[in-house]
Scaffold this motif. Sequence first.
Motif, PDB file in Angstrom:
ATOM      1  N   VAL A 132       0.850  -1.184   0.000  1.00 50.40           N
ATOM      2  CA  VAL A 132       0.000   0.000   0.000  1.00 50.40           C
ATOM      3  C   VAL A 132       0.887   1.234   0.000  1.00 50.40           C
ATOM      4  O   VAL A 132       1.786   1.365   0.828  1.00 50.40           O
ATOM      5  CB  VAL A 132      -0.939   0.029   1.230  1.00 50.40           C
ATOM      6  N   TYR A 133       0.658   2.139  -0.951  1.00 51.40           N
ATOM      7  CA  TYR A 133       1.416   3.373  -1.039  1.00 51.40           C
ATOM      8  C   TYR A 133       0.701   4.487  -0.286  1.00 51.40           C
ATOM      9  O   TYR A 133      -0.525   4.500  -0.177  1.00 51.40           O
ATOM     10  CB  TYR A 133       1.609   3.789  -2.503  1.00 51.40           C
ATOM     11  N   ASP A 134       1.494   5.434   0.225  1.00 52.42           N
ATOM     12  CA  ASP A 134       0.929   6.625   0.841  1.00 52.42           C
ATOM     13  C   ASP A 134       0.365   7.503  -0.269  1.00 52.42           C
ATOM     14  O   ASP A 134       1.090   7.964  -1.141  1.00 52.42           O
ATOM     15  CB  ASP A 134       2.016   7.367   1.623  1.00 52.42           C
ATOM     16  N   SER A 135      -0.946   7.743  -0.233  1.00 55.56           N
ATOM     17  CA  SER A 135      -1.594   8.481  -1.315  1.00 55.56           C
ATOM     18  C   SER A 135      -1.122   9.926  -1.384  1.00 55.56           C
ATOM     19  O   SER A 135      -1.252  10.569  -2.430  1.00 55.56           O
ATOM     20  CB  SER A 135      -3.118   8.440  -1.143  1.00 55.56           C
ATOM     21  N   THR A 136      -0.572  10.476  -0.286  1.00 59.97           N
ATOM     22  CA  THR A 136      -0.100  11.863  -0.291  1.00 59.97           C
ATOM     23  C   THR A 136       1.367  11.988  -0.673  1.00 59.97           C
ATOM     24  O   THR A 136       1.872  13.104  -0.786  1.00 59.97           O
ATOM     25  CB  THR A 136      -0.308  12.494   1.098  1.00 59.97           C
ATOM     26  N   ASP A 137       2.035  10.858  -0.863  1.00 58.06           N
ATOM     27  CA  ASP A 137       3.450  10.886  -1.208  1.00 58.06           C
ATOM     28  C   ASP A 137       3.636  11.378  -2.649  1.00 58.06           C
ATOM     29  O   ASP A 137       3.085  10.781  -3.578  1.00 58.06           O
ATOM     30  CB  ASP A 137       4.030   9.475  -1.058  1.00 58.06           C
ATOM     31  N   PRO A 138       4.409  12.457  -2.884  1.00 62.03           N
ATOM     32  CA  PRO A 138       4.607  12.943  -4.263  1.00 62.03           C
ATOM     33  C   PRO A 138       5.293  11.919  -5.159  1.00 62.03           C
ATOM     34  O   PRO A 138       5.177  11.996  -6.383  1.00 62.03           O
ATOM     35  CB  PRO A 138       5.477  14.187  -4.079  1.00 62.03           C
ATOM     36  N   ASN A 158       4.622   8.714  -5.093  1.00 66.09           N
ATOM     37  CA  ASN A 158       3.745   7.550  -5.165  1.00 66.09           C
ATOM     38  C   ASN A 158       3.703   7.010  -6.594  1.00 66.09           C
ATOM     39  O   ASN A 158       3.318   7.721  -7.525  1.00 66.09           O
ATOM     40  CB  ASN A 158       2.342   7.949  -4.703  1.00 66.09           C
ATOM     41  N   ALA A 159       4.094   5.756  -6.751  1.00 64.49           N
ATOM     42  CA  ALA A 159       4.148   5.152  -8.088  1.00 64.49           C
ATOM     43  C   ALA A 159       2.950   4.264  -8.372  1.00 64.49           C
ATOM     44  O   ALA A 159       2.968   3.477  -9.330  1.00 64.49           O
ATOM     45  CB  ALA A 159       5.433   4.329  -8.223  1.00 64.49           C
ATOM     46  N   ASP A 160       1.900   4.409  -7.581  1.00 67.21           N
ATOM     47  CA  ASP A 160       0.743   3.529  -7.726  1.00 67.21           C
ATOM     48  C   ASP A 160      -0.240   4.098  -8.744  1.00 67.21           C
ATOM     49  O   ASP A 160      -0.530   5.288  -8.747  1.00 67.21           O
ATOM     50  CB  ASP A 160       0.052   3.361  -6.376  1.00 67.21           C
ATOM     51  N   TYR A 161      -0.762   3.239  -9.599  1.00 70.64           N
ATOM     52  CA  TYR A 161      -1.770   3.623 -10.581  1.00 70.64           C
ATOM     53  C   TYR A 161      -3.185   3.529 -10.026  1.00 70.64           C
ATOM     54  O   TYR A 161      -4.135   3.938 -10.689  1.00 70.64           O
ATOM     55  CB  TYR A 161      -1.678   2.727 -11.811  1.00 70.64           C
ATOM     56  N   THR A 162      -3.336   2.960  -8.849  1.00 67.66           N
ATOM     57  CA  THR A 162      -4.667   2.725  -8.299  1.00 67.66           C
ATOM     58  C   THR A 162      -4.888   3.568  -7.053  1.00 67.66           C
ATOM     59  O   THR A 162      -3.957   4.097  -6.459  1.00 67.66           O
ATOM     60  CB  THR A 162      -4.864   1.247  -7.940  1.00 67.66           C
ATOM     61  N   ARG A 163      -6.139   3.671  -6.666  1.00 73.15           N
ATOM     62  CA  ARG A 163      -6.536   4.390  -5.458  1.00 73.15           C
ATOM     63  C   ARG A 163      -7.446   3.479  -4.662  1.00 73.15           C
ATOM     64  O   ARG A 163      -8.432   2.948  -5.195  1.00 73.15           O
ATOM     65  CB  ARG A 163      -7.257   5.678  -5.842  1.00 73.15           C
ATOM     66  N   VAL A 164      -7.128   3.268  -3.382  1.00 75.41           N
ATOM     67  CA  VAL A 164      -7.874   2.308  -2.570  1.00 75.41           C
ATOM     68  C   VAL A 164      -9.251   2.834  -2.200  1.00 75.41           C
ATOM     69  O   VAL A 164     -10.237   2.107  -2.259  1.00 75.41           O
ATOM     70  CB  VAL A 164      -7.074   1.947  -1.301  1.00 75.41           C
ATOM     71  N   THR A 179     -14.634   5.871   1.835  1.00 73.80           N
ATOM     72  CA  THR A 179     -14.993   4.456   1.756  1.00 73.80           C
ATOM     73  C   THR A 179     -14.136   3.750   0.709  1.00 73.80           C
ATOM     74  O   THR A 179     -13.919   4.289  -0.372  1.00 73.80           O
ATOM     75  CB  THR A 179     -16.483   4.303   1.383  1.00 73.80           C
ATOM     76  N   PRO A 180     -13.617   2.548   1.019  1.00 72.41           N
ATOM     77  CA  PRO A 180     -12.874   1.799   0.004  1.00 72.41           C
ATOM     78  C   PRO A 180     -13.710   1.596  -1.257  1.00 72.41           C
ATOM     79  O   PRO A 180     -14.918   1.348  -1.180  1.00 72.41           O
ATOM     80  CB  PRO A 180     -12.566   0.467   0.696  1.00 72.41           C
ATOM     81  N   ILE A 181     -13.078   1.703  -2.401  1.00 73.33           N
ATOM     82  CA  ILE A 181     -13.794   1.585  -3.666  1.00 73.33           C
ATOM     83  C   ILE A 181     -14.469   0.213  -3.793  1.00 73.33           C
ATOM     84  O   ILE A 181     -15.572   0.099  -4.335  1.00 73.33           O
ATOM     85  CB  ILE A 181     -12.831   1.838  -4.840  1.00 73.33           C
ATOM     86  N   MET A 182     -13.815  -0.836  -3.272  1.00 73.18           N
ATOM     87  CA  MET A 182     -14.408  -2.172  -3.354  1.00 73.18           C
ATOM     88  C   MET A 182     -15.704  -2.275  -2.570  1.00 73.18           C
ATOM     89  O   MET A 182     -16.525  -3.152  -2.823  1.00 73.18           O
ATOM     90  CB  MET A 182     -13.403  -3.215  -2.851  1.00 73.18           C
ATOM     91  N   GLN A 183     -15.914  -1.382  -1.592  1.00 68.86           N
ATOM     92  CA  GLN A 183     -17.119  -1.423  -0.786  1.00 68.86           C
ATOM     93  C   GLN A 183     -18.115  -0.332  -1.189  1.00 68.86           C
ATOM     94  O   GLN A 183     -19.145  -0.163  -0.528  1.00 68.86           O
ATOM     95  CB  GLN A 183     -16.758  -1.258   0.696  1.00 68.86           C
ATOM     96  N   THR A 184     -17.794   0.397  -2.244  1.00 74.08           N
ATOM     97  CA  THR A 184     -18.668   1.485  -2.680  1.00 74.08           C
ATOM     98  C   THR A 184     -19.723   0.954  -3.646  1.00 74.08           C
ATOM     99  O   THR A 184     -19.378   0.363  -4.671  1.00 74.08           O
ATOM    100  CB  THR A 184     -17.849   2.584  -3.374  1.00 74.08           C
ATOM    101  N   PRO A 185     -21.000   1.150  -3.358  1.00 72.59           N
ATOM    102  CA  PRO A 185     -22.065   0.626  -4.231  1.00 72.59           C
ATOM    103  C   PRO A 185     -22.302   1.524  -5.438  1.00 72.59           C
ATOM    104  O   PRO A 185     -23.426   1.924  -5.728  1.00 72.59           O
ATOM    105  CB  PRO A 185     -23.279   0.608  -3.295  1.00 72.59           C
ATOM    106  N   ALA A 186     -21.249   1.856  -6.142  1.00 70.62           N
ATOM    107  CA  ALA A 186     -21.356   2.716  -7.327  1.00 70.62           C
ATOM    108  C   ALA A 186     -20.152   2.437  -8.207  1.00 70.62           C
ATOM    109  O   ALA A 186     -19.126   1.917  -7.760  1.00 70.62           O
ATOM    110  CB  ALA A 186     -21.401   4.190  -6.928  1.00 70.62           C
ATOM    111  N   VAL A 203     -10.805   6.155 -10.862  1.00 73.05           N
ATOM    112  CA  VAL A 203      -9.904   7.216 -10.421  1.00 73.05           C
ATOM    113  C   VAL A 203      -8.695   7.279 -11.355  1.00 73.05           C
ATOM    114  O   VAL A 203      -8.054   6.264 -11.627  1.00 73.05           O
ATOM    115  CB  VAL A 203      -9.432   6.978  -8.971  1.00 73.05           C
ATOM    116  N   VAL A 204      -8.403   8.473 -11.845  1.00 70.68           N
ATOM    117  CA  VAL A 204      -7.179   8.736 -12.609  1.00 70.68           C
ATOM    118  C   VAL A 204      -6.199   9.377 -11.644  1.00 70.68           C
ATOM    119  O   VAL A 204      -6.394  10.514 -11.201  1.00 70.68           O
ATOM    120  CB  VAL A 204      -7.451   9.663 -13.809  1.00 70.68           C
TER     121      VAL A 204
END
Length: 445
Positions: free
Chosen positions: A118-124, A126-132, A142-149, A153-154
Amino acid sequence: MYSLSKTLLGGVMAGVALNVAAQEITFALSIPAQPLASALGMLRQQTGLHVFYAEDIIKGKTGTAVEGRFSAAQAVARLLAGSGLAHTFTASDTVAIKQAETGGDATLPAVTVLGKTVYDSTDPYNADYTRVSTSTATKTDTPIMQTPANIQVVTRKVMDDQQAITLQDAVKNVAGVQPGFGGGHLNDIFTIRGFGTAPFDVYSSTSVFREGMWLSFVPLSTASLDRIEVLKGPAAVLYGRMEPGGLINAVPKDALKTPYYSLQQQFGSYNLFRTSLDATGPLSAGGDVRYRTNVDYLDNGSFVACGFNQQLNVAPNLTWDISANTTLELELNYQHQNLISNPALPALGRRPADISISRNLGDGKLGTHLDRDDYVVDLDLEHRFNDDWKINWKGGYVHTEYKEQQTAGYSLDENSGDFNRYYYTADSDRNQFFTSLNLTSSRND
């Protein structure tokens, strides 16, 4: 016949037992690391083993050092370690060495993977293409996996790797989202799931938000954005009147307690130049007060004659942790834009007229020229009562000043080739006010 078979079986079992027992006898060995051929010779001298092998399989290989007391089996295994060779005892004092088989059920060496789960989302960096997690769909973290919609995220990493400059450049990654007609660089207009985001007029982008605040007639630069969240499907219950296709929420970068500085220069087609500056860090000893400033300047031409776009964006951010549970954030954004946009080609029947796409049907001096200034003020106050409950108030103000003159066409005579145009000017100010108050809970019981 039964007695003979029993006697032979007993003899074989006794031979195997003697063989195993002989391999368990230990020897005091001292064999330094050296070419494998000479190492096997020392093994033969110190243990009395008979070693058989083909010369070509040990050529160029080095034997591992063997020092201490070892059985014959242990000594041979240690000596051949890492050589890619295998051995088999054919008798108590005889061993055959051969090339190890690489097929079948051979066990591969262990592989150690270095990285972060898991990457720190505020880290400049951050090499992650995804957002938890995201707050756009439910206004809760709310985690995206638990979001009923359906929400996509880009991230900042995607925008950096693709060198995205405009909002339209960034959201082209999202399925079901297409750019609409925004008058060139005048506005950010999209079609989401077949529904346009500006049903009322071309200057009202009803489904583009900036951190939850509705924007109208304000194109966004990606330089100051942390991520872009696209919510597909109806969201009127949370955001008011809008088309049912969905919405686009652009989230700016936060001020950080760790200093970070970045300077970027981009070049592109049609004389595109863009310079971007990003600076952030603490203003107090403990980082309770911190800042972030993003500045970018864009100058680019167009494939259409006389078209150009010059744009300056300045986006400062000041964040104050009033207490351990209360945070106040002030975000400002100033944008100046000077451009000549490109009138669309006229249609003949159901097809565009047979005119070169580089032809400007406006006027070089009296074309669609816009000189505009946008001022955005965003104030956020958040208080956390405990781990489960928090309240957030947001107030926003947008002021737009623009002067526009336009020469555009409205009809084309197919027989004569005459293109009828009109000319108009506009000098206008726009003011937008926005406020919201949200009480949220993270409890799920």
